[in-house]
Design an enzyme around this catalytic site. Structure first.
Site, PDB file in Angstrom:
ATOM      1  N   VAL A 109      38.309  42.805  41.504  1.00 62.87           N
ATOM      2  CA  VAL A 109      38.825  41.457  41.770  1.00 62.87           C
ATOM      3  C   VAL A 109      39.744  41.500  42.984  1.00 62.87           C
ATOM      4  O   VAL A 109      40.748  42.222  42.988  1.00 62.87           O
ATOM      5  CB  VAL A 109      39.599  40.909  40.559  1.00 62.87           C
ATOM      6  N   LYS A 110      39.418  40.713  43.999  1.00 57.72           N
ATOM      7  CA  LYS A 110      40.273  40.616  45.187  1.00 57.72           C
ATOM      8  C   LYS A 110      41.252  39.453  45.016  1.00 57.72           C
ATOM      9  O   LYS A 110      40.838  38.325  44.752  1.00 57.72           O
ATOM     10  CB  LYS A 110      39.434  40.399  46.452  1.00 57.72           C
ATOM     11  N   ILE A 111      42.534  39.752  45.201  1.00 51.75           N
ATOM     12  CA  ILE A 111      43.574  38.732  45.095  1.00 51.75           C
ATOM     13  C   ILE A 111      44.496  38.857  46.307  1.00 51.75           C
ATOM     14  O   ILE A 111      45.065  39.928  46.550  1.00 51.75           O
ATOM     15  CB  ILE A 111      44.399  38.897  43.803  1.00 51.75           C
TER      16      ILE A 111
END
Length: 225
Positions: free
Chosen positions: A85-87
Site C-alpha cells: 500500500v502506497k501512502i
C-alpha cells in the site's frame, strides 16, 4: 538493488519482465489514469497487473482524508500478500500509517523529499521510504545528498525500512542510488530500456555479426552439428 517498473501498462510490464531484471511494479493515480479507457477501468487494470507480475505490486491510495486512506489501504491490502500500500507522507498519511502499523500491512511511504520525512516513515515501520529524486533536483537541491543522508540515518539506528528512489528521469540517477546504498529504484519504461542500451555495445555486436557473415557458408559448420 531491487528494480521496479513505474507503469500500469501491461505491454511495458511484459517487455521489461523478459529481461530478467524486474522485481515488481509501482503505480500511482496518475499512472493508472493513463491506462483507463472505454474498455479498461481501474479495477480491471489493477487486477490484470497483479495477475501478470511475479513480484511486488505497489498501489497508492487516492485520498488525503484519514478515514478514506484507512479504508482504501485495507482494500489494497486484501488484493494479495505481494501487494504493498502506497501512502503519501502527509500528516493524515502518517496518522494512517501509525494506525495500520499494528495490523501488519506493508506500507510504501511515498512522495518523500527530506530525510526527516523518511525518518518519520521509518518510525512507523514503513516497508519502503520512497524519495522523489528528480523533483528534489528540480528544486535546486541534491537528491544524491538526500538519499546519502537517509542511508546514513537508517544505518545509524538500524532501521529496517528500505529506501526507494523514484521520479527517475535517467540511468545516471539509478547509478547514484546504487552508490548511495539505496535498496530499490522505480523508473519508467524508457529509462529501464536505456539501462540495457549503449551505442558501443550495438556497434560491437554488429561487427561480430558482420565478421561471422564473412565466413564462407560451407565453413560455418559449428552450429550445424
Amino acid at each position: 538493488m531491487k528494480i521496479f517498473l513505474d507503469s500500469a501498462n501491461i505491454d511495458e510490464i511484459n517487455n521489461i519482465a523478459r529481461y530478467g531484471i524486474l522485481d515488481g511494479i509501482t503505480t500511482n493515480p496518475s499512472i493508472l489514469s493513463k491506462e483507463v479507457d472505454d474498455n479498461n477501468d481501474t479495477a480491471g487494470i489493477i487486477n490484470n497487473i497483479i495477475k501478470h507480475v511475479n513480484g511486488e505490486v505497489h498501489i497508492q491510495v487516492t485520498s488525503d482524508e484519514y478515514d478514506t486512506i484507512l479504508k482504501q489501504a485495507m482494500k489494497i491490502h486484501s488484493l494479495g500478500l505481494n501487494v504493498i500500500v502506497k501512502i503519501p507522507v502527509t500528516q493524515n498519511g502518517m496518522a494512517a500509517m501509525a494506525s495500520l502499523r499494528s495490523r501488519g500491512i506493508k506500507i510504501n511511504a511515498t512522495t518523500i523529499f527530506t530525510p526527516l520525512q523518511a525518518l518519520a516513515a521509518a518510525k512507523n515501520n514503513a516497508e519502503y521510504s520512497t524519495v522523489y529524486l528528480s523533483s528534489i533536483d528540480d528544486s535546486g537541491n541534491s537528491s544524491y545528498k538526500v538519499i546519502q543522508t537517509i542511508r546514513t540515518m537508517f544505518n545509524n539506528y538500524n532501521m529496517k525500512t528500505k529506501i526507494m528512489g523514484a521520479a527517475i528521469k535517467n540511468p545516471v540517477q539509478i547509478i547514484e542510488c546504487g552508490m548511495a546504498g539505496v535498496d530499490a529504484v522505480t523508473a519508467p519504461y524508457g529509462v529501464l530500456k536505456q539501462m540495457l542500451d549503449h551505442p558501443e555495445t550495438l556497434m560491437n555486436v554488429n561487427r561480430f555479426i558482420n565478421d561471422w557473415n564473412l565466413i564462407p557458408q560451407n565453413s560455418k559448420t559449428f552450429f550445424n552439428q
